[in-house]
Each structure stands twice: as structure tokens, then as C-alpha cells.
Design a protein around this motif. Structure first.
Motif, short mmCIF file in Angstrom:
data_model
loop_
_atom_site.label_atom_id
_atom_site.label_comp_id
_atom_site.label_asym_id
_atom_site.label_seq_id
_atom_site.Cartn_x
_atom_site.Cartn_y
_atom_site.Cartn_z
N SER A 183 -19.87 -94.39 -27.61
CA SER A 183 -21.27 -94.02 -27.55
C SER A 183 -21.85 -94.17 -26.16
CB SER A 183 -22.07 -94.89 -28.53
OG SER A 183 -21.51 -94.83 -29.83
N ALA A 220 -22.52 -97.79 -24.28
CA ALA A 220 -21.65 -98.77 -24.95
C ALA A 220 -20.83 -99.59 -23.97
CB ALA A 220 -20.72 -98.05 -25.93
N GLU A 225 -21.54 -98.78 -31.03
CA GLU A 225 -22.80 -99.51 -31.24
C GLU A 225 -23.04 -99.70 -32.74
OE1 GLU A 225 -23.92 -95.67 -32.66
OE2 GLU A 225 -22.63 -96.33 -31.02
N LEU A 240 -30.69 -100.14 -31.43
CA LEU A 240 -29.28 -100.08 -31.06
C LEU A 240 -28.79 -101.45 -30.59
CD1 LEU A 240 -29.14 -96.72 -29.05
CD2 LEU A 240 -28.04 -97.19 -31.25
N HIS A 241 -27.63 -101.86 -31.08
CA HIS A 241 -27.00 -103.11 -30.63
C HIS A 241 -25.55 -102.80 -30.25
CE1 HIS A 241 -30.17 -105.99 -31.84
NE2 HIS A 241 -30.48 -105.03 -32.74
N PHE A 242 -25.13 -103.35 -29.12
CA PHE A 242 -23.78 -103.11 -28.63
C PHE A 242 -23.02 -104.43 -28.56
CE2 PHE A 242 -26.55 -99.86 -26.85
CZ PHE A 242 -25.86 -98.69 -27.14
N TYR A 251 -19.89 -104.38 -27.10
CA TYR A 251 -19.06 -104.17 -25.90
C TYR A 251 -17.60 -104.58 -26.10
CZ TYR A 251 -23.74 -103.84 -23.93
OH TYR A 251 -25.05 -103.49 -23.68
N ASN A 253 -24.35 -91.38 -30.91
CA ASN A 253 -25.72 -91.90 -30.92
C ASN A 253 -26.70 -91.16 -30.03
OD1 ASN A 253 -25.20 -92.66 -28.31
ND2 ASN A 253 -25.12 -94.86 -28.70
#
Length: 549
Positions: free
Chosen positions: A368, A371, A501, A508-510, A512, A523
Motif C-alpha cells: 500500500s 506502508a 496497512e 489507517l494504521h501501518f 511496517y 488503499n
């Protein structure tokens, strides 16, 4: 008699005060060194033109690889350098920059290990050495290397003219005792010498700068020789012989650099008649030309002194770096394999680490937006360079072939050459194709390959190029948004991995973290929604997306 005693008492008090002040400054600096151990420098000022001058002056084809300007920009190596740099001298700073930008050979990677360990274990000696090296932290020290890296201009015609003028001056002075009219040619010759003296100073400004701290460098290397514990770790035999051969140069610098010794009003009164005598007999010009002649024949010794000081300073810098950072020593394989555990980027605070293992394959990285694809490939490439230059990596384990490294991450239009973004990338990719034909192991790094052209031709061309450069001795690290490349390349020795993500509370939360396979979602349109684009836009975008699915 009383006034003599008073002057003596005042002089003694001034000397006591001066000595106490020097002692206080010394203690303050030592305290600063203790508190700064293991930390980056505090808001340092960097003149990269001067810092890089030694590296640029020593570029040659004998190195395994000189890091290109493209890779320097792609990986923000100047920013990385400022983080790595904990040197105390200008010489150490220049050598660290050179070391970071020049991959020499596998046998030289571990050359500083013993001295690094010494400075980690011996705080007292390390502080004394840092204090000593700090005397070489002046901009004029950056010019010192030009004494052995460049062909200094030696003008024998100037010497001949200076000797002729001196002969005329001495004859005229002698005859003036018989007849005062001979003072007229004395004045005329003095005026000629005056122009000659200052014209020479300005014409050879950089060369004079190179000698400004010659005496201090000479003192520094001799004091380093006197550290008994350090001498057991560092071999000073060559530099001891070198300093003996450089004594003649050292003595000459007292003549043409003597004006540096006079820095206040009283000492200026002493300096002025000395300067007149130097002008009258061209003493500075003659001694400086003699210095250049001797320096030309002493390049080996000058290099040995420079490198000895530089390597000690760089060893301290790497020792400091190892204190509060997760560093490990790399190992180099002879097979097509990359194995990295807990890979981190040094410039990212609290960096999320990743593990990478490629066996007889290359990496196709998808995922994404935002990301962390570009950051990951930069971290991998940067650590590949650090492994082969300073000999340490920001990971708990690193194993890879000792390779030449080519990057194509941050591409821009080249207005000077009138080339577009796409054409600029094509030129870099052609360089990759040429490099792939070499026998040396290669690491090719590409970020969003061919994004400057249309979708159909981008995917088709990217597939053909990536398949071609993925040779038996090359590892390709490529990121892309084109998921079609997964199906095309996974049967051609590419490991397909991705970053993903998650959406929590409409945000949105990543994480990594690297994952195997194909991304589960995209996304780009969701980011439009989260940034409050009109529903008319996002709904139409989703509808159009389904048409192409």
C-alpha cells in the motif's frame, strides 16, 4: 627596583590565571566528551565541499566501487554521515566520509576492529586522544591532504627571480654604506619584493592553507606515538619513520607560517620588523617553494601521517556509534543469498525492524501507499554499503555477497541535459543492464520502476528488464505498485513480499512488517476518503476500479 618587582608579580599572576583558565577549559571539554559519548554531535555545522575534498581527490579505478552521486542522493548519505560522524578532527571527518563512499575490498573491512575495541574498553586513553585530536578541528586542516593528493605548483622561475632580487638587494645595501645614493635601488627593490611577496601569498592561498596546521599535525602524531597502551594496538612503525623524514618540512613551516604565532597588539610590534625582513629578502617565498619541492618528494610520508591520525579518529567515531545503537559485524557469502535479521534504518528513531531472507532469488516488494516500501529498500541498501565500508550494520545479523551496488530511487528531470523523468530513468536502467554483465556480484535497487510512462508499457518493460538483470550473480531489490508483476515474475526467481496497512476506527494504521505473498488490499481510494474528498469522486473511483478488476 619596586616597579620591577611589581611587573614580575603581575606577570606571575597573569601566567597563573592563564594556566588555571586553560585547565578549566580542558576539564570542561573532557566533561563534554564524557557526556557526549555514544551520542551524535550537537547541532554541528558541515561544509561538505571541504569534507568531501579528500575523497574526490583520491578517486581512482583501483577501488572495488566508488559510491555514485545518484546513490549518495538516493540514500541521503550526507544525512547518514552526520549521524555516523563522532570524529574530533577535520582529518578524521574527511576520512570517514571517504570510507563511507568508497568500497575498497573485503580484506580491508575489518582493519579498524582492534583500535575500535581498544577505545571502547579504555576510556582514559580515549579521552586524552580525543582532546589531542580536537586541536585539528579547524577549517584550514581540511586543506592538508592537498600536499599529497594534488600536484602542487612549483615555480622554479619564481625562485630564480627571488635569488636575483636578493643578490641585487644585498649588493645595494653594501654599497649604501659607501654612498647613500645606493639606498634608492634598495627602496625600489623592496617595493618590487613587496608586490612579489603578497601576490605570491594570494596566488598560492590554498597551498598556504594546507600548511597552516602542518606543525600541529606533526605535534599530534608525535604525541600519539607516546601513548604506550595505544601503541600496543596501533602499529606506529611506519608513521615514526615518516615523521623523521618530515622534520625538514616541519622546520620550513616555522619561516613562512610564523605570522600565525602573533595574534595580539604587543606581538604585532615584534611581527612587523620580521615581516619587513622577510619581504626584503623574499624569505617566505623561497622557503615556501622549497617546502613544496620537498613535499612533492614526501607524498608517501604525508599520506601515512594523515591516514594514521584519520584511522584513529574514525575508530573512536565507530566505537561511540556502537554504544547506543544495535550494531553487528556482517559476514560475506559467495552464493546468491541475503540473510538479514532485525534490519533497521539508522535515521529513524524507534525503527520497526524486519527480517529478510533471499536464497537464489531477488525481491519484488509490493504494498500500500505509505506502508514503508521505499524506507525498507533504502534501509537494506544503506546497510549493504555500511557492511562493506565501515564494517558494521544496523541489524543483529547480516549475510550477503560482497557486491557492487546500483540504485534508482530518487529520479528527477535533468534540465541541464534536457532529459525527461522517463528518459532519465531509462539511462539509469541501461546502466543496470551493463552492470549485470560484469563478473562481480551486483545488487540492483529500484523504487517504483518506470512509473513515468503508461501502465501497459510500464508493466511489459519492467517485466522484461527485471527478468534480464536477475542473473546468477545479481540480486535485484525492486518495489512497485503494479501487482501484475507478481504473476509475471514469481516463476523467475523473485520472492514476492509486501507491506500492508489496517483500518481501525476509520484510520489507517501501518505495522511496517514484511509479509510473504501478494497484498490483500489496496488503499489509494481509501486515502482519498479519509482526506474528505467528495463522495461523488470516491464512489466513481470505486466503480471504475471494479471495471478493471
Amino acid at each position: 627596583m619596586n616597579w620591577i618587582i611589581s611587573i614580575l608579580i603581575i606577570t606571575i599572576l597573569i601566567l597563573i590565571y592563564s594556566r588555571q583558565r586553560s585547565k578549566t577549559k580542558r576539564e570542561q571539554y573532557l566533561s563534554k566528551l564524557r557526556s557526549g559519548w555514544g551520542k551524535p554531535k550537537e547541532t554541528p555545522q558541515y561544509n561538505f565541499d571541504l569534507i568531501s575534498s579528500y575523497h574526490l581527490a583520491t578517486l581512482n579505478n583501483s577501488a572495488f566501487q566508488n559510491i555514485s552521486d545518484t546513490t549518495n542522493q538516493d540514500l541521503d548519505l550526507d544525512d547518514v554521515f552526520t549521524f555516523l560522524d563522532r570524529t574530533s578532527s577535520a582529518i578524521g571527518q574527511q576520512y570517514l566520509y571517504h570510507k563511507l563512499h568508497c568500497i575498497k575490498g573485503q580484506s580491508e573491512v575489518r582493519e579498524l576492529d582492534d583500535s575500535i575495541d581498544f577505545f571502547i574498553k579504555n576510556e582514559h586513553e580515549r579521552l586524552q586522544v580525543q582532546l589531542l585530536l580536537s586541536s585539528l578541528n579547524h577549517k584550514n586542516v581540511y586543506y592538508y591532504h592537498s600536499l599529497f593528493t594534488s600536484d602542487n605548483t612549483i615555480t622554479n622561475n619564481k625562485l630564480k627571480l627571488a635569488y636575483i632580487l636578493n643578490t641585487c638587494m644585498l649588493i645595494s645595501l653594501g654599497l649604501s654604506f659607501i654612498n647613500l645614493l645606493w639606498l634608492l635601488p634598495v627602496i625600489l627593490i623592496f617595493c618590487i619584493n613587496l608586490v612579489f611577496h603578497y601576490k605570491n601569498k594570494y596566488a598560492q592561498y590554498d597551498q598556504l592553507n594546507a600548511t597552516q596546521y602542518f606543525k600541529q599535525i606533526h605535534h599530534t602524531i608525535n604525541k600519539l606515538h607516546a601513548f604506550k597502551k595505544l601503541s600496543k594496538t596501533v602499529d606506529f612503525e611506519k608513521t615514526k619513520k615518516a615523521t623523521d623524514k618530515l622534520k625538514a618540512l616541519y622546520n620550513l613551516t616555522h619561516i613562512f607560517n610564523s605570522d600565525n604565532m602573533f595574534k595580539d597588539e604587543i606581538s604585532t610590534l615584534v611581527w612587523l620588523p620580521i615581516e619587513w625582513i622577510k619581504i626584503m629578502l623574499n624569505i617566505e617565498l623561497i622557503s615556501f617553494q622549497l617546502f613544496l619541492n620537498k613535499a612533492k618528494n614526501s607524498k608517501k610520508e604525508l599520506t601515512e601521517v594523515f591516514e594514521s591520525i584519520a584511522k584513529i579518529d574514525v575508530s573512536i567515531s565507530i566505537a561511540s556509534l556502537s554504544i547506543n545503537n544495535m550494531l553487528s559485524k556482517p559476514t560475506f557469502s559467495t552464493t546468491k543469498e541475503i540473510l538479514i535479521e532485525n534490519l533497521a534504518h539508522p535515521l529513524i528513531e524507534n525503527c520497526i525492524t524486519n527480517n529478510i531472507h533471499l536464497q537464489n532469488e531477488s525481491l519484488l516488494l509490493t504494498g500500500s501507499n505509505m506502508a514503508g516500501k521505499t524506507t525498507l529498500i533504502r534501509a537494506l541498501t544503506l546497510n549493504a554499503i555500511l557492511a562493506q565500508t565501515i564494517g558494521y550494520v544496523f541489524a543483529t545479523k547480516y549475510k550477503a555477497p560482497f557486491s557492487q551496488i546500483s540504485t534508482s530511487i530518487r529520479i528527477t528531470d535533468n534540465l541541464n541535459e534536457n532529459t525527461s523523468y522517463y528518459l532519465q530513468e531509462v539511462k539509469e536502467l541501461k546502466n543496470f543492464i551493463d552492470q549485470s554483465k560484469k563478473t562481480e556480484p551486483q545488487i540492483f535497487v529500484l523504487d517504483e520502476i518506470l512509473k513515468g510512462t503508461n501502465t501497459l508499457e510500464r508493466i511489459s518493460s519492467a517485466y522484461a528488464i527485471l527478468k534480464y538483470i536477475n542473473t546468477a550473480n545479481a540480486i535485484v531489490i525492486v518495489s512497485t505498485h503494479d501487482l501484475e508483476l507478481i504473476d509475471l515474475l514469481q516463476t523467475h526467481n523473485y520472492s514476492c513480499q509486501y507491506l500492508q496497512e489496517s483500518i481501525i476506527n476509520n484510520e489507517l494504521h501501518f505495522d511496517y512488517k514484511l509479509k510473504q505473498g501478494k497484498p490483500e488490499s489496496t488503499n489509494a481510494i481509501k486515502i482519498l476518503e479519509l482526506n474528505e474528498f467528495p463522495k461523488e469522486v470516491t464512489n466513481l473511483a470505486y466503480k471504475t476500479k471494479k471495471m478493471f478488476s
